[in-house]
Scaffold this motif. Structure first.
Motif, mmCIF file in Angstrom:
data_model
loop_
_atom_site.group_PDB
_atom_site.id
_atom_site.type_symbol
_atom_site.label_atom_id
_atom_site.label_comp_id
_atom_site.label_asym_id
_atom_site.label_seq_id
_atom_site.Cartn_x
_atom_site.Cartn_y
_atom_site.Cartn_z
ATOM 1 N N ALA A 81 -5.161 14.534 -70.545
ATOM 2 C CA ALA A 81 -4.717 13.337 -71.257
ATOM 3 C C ALA A 81 -5.920 12.568 -71.793
ATOM 4 C CB ALA A 81 -3.889 12.449 -70.326
ATOM 5 N N TYR A 82 -6.979 12.504 -71.005
ATOM 6 C CA TYR A 82 -8.218 11.853 -71.449
ATOM 7 C C TYR A 82 -8.837 12.615 -72.619
ATOM 8 C CZ TYR A 82 -13.276 11.273 -71.508
ATOM 9 O OH TYR A 82 -14.574 11.121 -71.915
ATOM 10 N N ILE A 83 -8.927 13.956 -72.504
ATOM 11 C CA ILE A 83 -9.546 14.753 -73.554
ATOM 12 C C ILE A 83 -8.783 14.619 -74.866
ATOM 13 C CG2 ILE A 83 -10.038 17.130 -74.289
ATOM 14 C CD1 ILE A 83 -10.662 17.779 -71.348
ATOM 15 N N SER A 84 -7.452 14.639 -74.789
ATOM 16 C CA SER A 84 -6.650 14.584 -76.018
ATOM 17 C C SER A 84 -6.550 13.178 -76.592
ATOM 18 C CB SER A 84 -5.248 15.129 -75.752
ATOM 19 O OG SER A 84 -4.539 14.280 -74.864
ATOM 20 N N GLY A 85 -6.633 12.157 -75.746
ATOM 21 C CA GLY A 85 -6.399 10.794 -76.217
ATOM 22 C C GLY A 85 -7.625 9.944 -76.438
ATOM 23 N N SER A 86 -8.762 10.328 -75.869
ATOM 24 C CA SER A 86 -9.929 9.438 -75.896
ATOM 25 C C SER A 86 -10.486 9.244 -77.304
ATOM 26 C CB SER A 86 -11.026 9.972 -74.961
ATOM 27 O OG SER A 86 -11.401 11.287 -75.313
ATOM 28 N N SER A 87 -10.417 10.268 -78.153
ATOM 29 C CA SER A 87 -10.952 10.096 -79.514
ATOM 30 C C SER A 87 -10.160 9.030 -80.268
ATOM 31 C CB SER A 87 -10.926 11.427 -80.267
ATOM 32 O OG SER A 87 -9.599 11.903 -80.399
ATOM 33 N N PHE A 88 -8.831 9.031 -80.127
ATOM 34 C CA PHE A 88 -8.009 8.005 -80.786
ATOM 35 C C PHE A 88 -8.311 6.619 -80.208
ATOM 36 C CE2 PHE A 88 -5.467 11.881 -81.278
ATOM 37 C CZ PHE A 88 -5.273 11.871 -82.646
ATOM 38 N N VAL A 89 -8.468 6.551 -78.879
ATOM 39 C CA VAL A 89 -8.727 5.262 -78.240
ATOM 40 C C VAL A 89 -10.041 4.671 -78.725
ATOM 41 C CG1 VAL A 89 -9.289 4.146 -76.041
ATOM 42 C CG2 VAL A 89 -7.330 5.693 -76.192
ATOM 43 N N PRO A 136 0.137 16.184 -75.110
ATOM 44 C CA PRO A 136 0.914 15.573 -76.203
ATOM 45 C C PRO A 136 1.590 14.262 -75.829
ATOM 46 C CG PRO A 136 2.097 17.448 -75.287
ATOM 47 C CD PRO A 136 0.743 17.436 -74.650
ATOM 48 N N LEU A 137 1.711 13.960 -74.525
ATOM 49 C CA LEU A 137 2.383 12.726 -74.122
ATOM 50 C C LEU A 137 1.638 11.495 -74.605
ATOM 51 C CD1 LEU A 137 3.531 13.496 -70.451
ATOM 52 C CD2 LEU A 137 4.932 13.422 -72.536
ATOM 53 N N PRO A 146 -1.170 3.927 -73.457
ATOM 54 C CA PRO A 146 -0.490 5.217 -73.241
ATOM 55 C C PRO A 146 -1.360 6.233 -72.516
ATOM 56 C CG PRO A 146 -0.002 4.398 -75.422
ATOM 57 C CD PRO A 146 -1.058 3.488 -74.856
ATOM 58 N N MET A 147 -2.617 6.373 -72.946
ATOM 59 C CA MET A 147 -3.522 7.294 -72.261
ATOM 60 C C MET A 147 -3.741 6.854 -70.819
ATOM 61 S SD MET A 147 -7.492 8.287 -73.131
ATOM 62 C CE MET A 147 -8.108 6.690 -72.546
ATOM 63 N N ALA A 148 -3.980 5.570 -70.605
ATOM 64 C CA ALA A 148 -4.244 5.064 -69.259
ATOM 65 C C ALA A 148 -3.039 5.262 -68.346
ATOM 66 C CB ALA A 148 -4.625 3.580 -69.325
ATOM 67 N N LEU A 149 -1.845 5.028 -68.875
ATOM 68 C CA LEU A 149 -0.641 5.167 -68.048
ATOM 69 C C LEU A 149 -0.347 6.622 -67.700
ATOM 70 C CD1 LEU A 149 1.630 2.473 -69.729
ATOM 71 C CD2 LEU A 149 0.698 2.406 -67.405
ATOM 72 N N VAL A 150 -0.537 7.538 -68.672
ATOM 73 C CA VAL A 150 -0.347 8.962 -68.373
ATOM 74 C C VAL A 150 -1.330 9.405 -67.296
ATOM 75 C CG1 VAL A 150 -0.541 11.308 -69.305
ATOM 76 C CG2 VAL A 150 0.627 9.536 -70.628
ATOM 77 N N MET A 151 -2.575 8.954 -67.405
ATOM 78 C CA MET A 151 -3.578 9.301 -66.390
ATOM 79 C C MET A 151 -3.200 8.707 -65.039
ATOM 80 S SD MET A 151 -7.048 8.801 -68.667
ATOM 81 C CE MET A 151 -8.157 9.287 -67.349
ATOM 82 N N LEU A 152 -2.762 7.450 -65.031
ATOM 83 C CA LEU A 152 -2.426 6.783 -63.776
ATOM 84 C C LEU A 152 -1.237 7.457 -63.097
ATOM 85 C CD1 LEU A 152 -2.846 4.504 -61.740
ATOM 86 C CD2 LEU A 152 -1.409 3.041 -63.195
ATOM 87 N N VAL A 153 -0.201 7.775 -63.866
ATOM 88 C CA VAL A 153 0.976 8.435 -63.281
ATOM 89 C C VAL A 153 0.590 9.809 -62.733
ATOM 90 C CG1 VAL A 153 3.222 9.444 -63.810
ATOM 91 C CG2 VAL A 153 2.657 7.163 -64.658
#
Length: 410
Positions: free
Chosen positions: A235-243, A364-365, A376-383
């Motif tokens: 989730a970090y790898i896929s979302g960090s660039s957008f963040v 993709p989440l 969204p990235m933080a919550l997916v990682m936390l869950v």
């Protein structure tokens, strides 16, 4: 069951270099061609969704390859499958380079993933075959550090190739990597599982061993901890660039620096695990890694909720998460493989298979819930990490000491 006597230091070093390279090839093949996505779409006359399916196909191939070939190696031995995997990776990389349309590329990427999975799953099995005691967590720490560095290096290498050539050349380079791996296995990786230690009863017997492992509560717990934590990592790898690029407005170059620094956090976690594994119980280090990663993810959510989007807050909390993940990955690999020492290929397949399956689901989440916030990235990682902690408490039960290796501290 005791492992094969360890090789002399120089031979062991050469063996570990090849095993580390076999481990690195999957993340290299995953990310090297990403900078060429726009050019691929134009060249193959297709849209971005179809191009992204080539990535999904490769990840699916990694999962299928590990689950299929890892257990088979417990009955057939490691070396023949490693040679076939390296040769197959070279051939299917060449097929990717020559693909006339996106459909052929998707099929070739799936088969490339299956072949690449052989090196990943059997590298762990070979270490379990040949080493015992505190050497096992130390060597698994090296493999996890390689997994942390390879995704950072891959886009850089791919970008360098694309600067002077086309996306097809990237797959040509991967074909060359496959040839080099084949030579490395031929010269530096002897058979680590002699016939007298192999599973009898053909493929059915090896898959029964996998079923026995799944029914082992502690082993299943380690598999779930690793898989769910890997979901947070992907989730970090896929979302960090957008963040960092869309939310915080940094340049691509600055984002590359952020990603590299956070990869150093993962390396530090692995290095700390390797050093502490001789003094502390591995289950204690695993618990610390899960707690550290979970604390970082929780802190990111709380900081964002309390103070809004802050570059420093996001970067620092993600660095903490990477340190924790860098600790827990080699811990779960060491403990899980030690429980599954009677069937190392099956154990490695389950550990690695769920790792990439959870990653493929989690990635993709992040985009599904929007790209205008880091939440969204933080919550997916936390869950993901909260579920990993739940598996740790309910299934692993660290105080019971399942999977502790001889030579680890008490």
């Amino acid at each position: 069951m005791p492992g094969t006597p360890a090789a002399p230091p120089r031979r062991a070093t050469a063996l570990l270099v090849v095993l580390g390279s076999l481990t690195a090839v999957a993340p290299l093949a995953t990310d090297m061609y990403v900078p060429g996505f726009p050019a691929m779409g134009a060249a193959l006359r297709t849209n971005s969704s179809a191009v992204q399916l080539t990535m999904t196909a490769f990840l699916l191939g990694l999962v299928v390859g590990q689950l299929l070939l890892g257990p088979l190696s417990d009955g057939l031995g490691r070396r023949r499958l490693l040679l076939g995997g390296a040769a197959g990776f070279a051939v299917f990389s060449l097929a990717c380079a020559a693909a006339p349309d996106v459909y052929v590329l998707i099929a070739a990427r799936f088969l490339q993933g299956v072949a690449g999975a052989v090196g990943m799953v059997l590298a762990r099995a070979v270490i379990t075959d040949r080493f015992t005691g505190a050497d096992i967590p130390r060597h698994f720490a090296v493999l996890s550090q390689i997994l942390g560095v390879a995704p950072v290096a891959a886009p850089v290498l791919g970008g360098a190739v694309l600067a002077v050539s086309t996306w097809r050349t990237v797959f040509g380079v991967l074909c060359l990597v496959g040839v080099l791996l084949l030579l490395g296995v031929l010269t530096k990786v002897p058979e680590s599982l002699p016939p007298e230690r192999r599973h009898r009863g053909g493929p059915a017997g090896t898959y029964r061993a996998m079923g026995d492992l799944v029914r082992d509560r502690a082993f299943l717990g380690y598999v779930l901890v690793l898989g769910l934590a890997s979901g947070a990592l992907f989730a970090y790898i896929s979302g960090s660039s957008f963040v960092f690029e869309h939310v915080h407005g940094v340049t691509t170059g600055t984002y590359s620096l952020v990603f590299a620094v956070n990869a150093v956090g993962m390396l530090l976690g692995g290095a700390a695990f390797a050093r502490l594994a001789r003094r502390f119980r591995l289950n204690t280090l695993l618990s610390a890694g899960v707690a550290l990663a979970g604390t970082g993810a929780l802190a990111q959510v709380l900081v964002t909720a309390a103070f809004g989007e802050t570059m420093a807050g996001t970067w620092i909390t993600l660095f903490v998460v990477m340190c924790g993940i860098g600790t827990l990955i080699p811990a779960t690999m060491s403990l899980g493989q030690n429980i599954g020492r009677a069937a190392p290929g099956a154990a490695s397949a389950l550990l690695g298979g769920l790792q990439f399956l959870c990653g493929a689901v989690a990635s993709p989440l992040v985009g599904l819930f929007g790209e205008d916030s880091s939440l969204p990235m933080a919550l997916v990682m936390l869950v993901s990490l909260a579920l990993a902690a739940l598996a740790l408490v309910l299934l692993v039960r660290p105080r019971q000491g399942h999977g502790e290796v001889t030579g680890a501290g008490r």
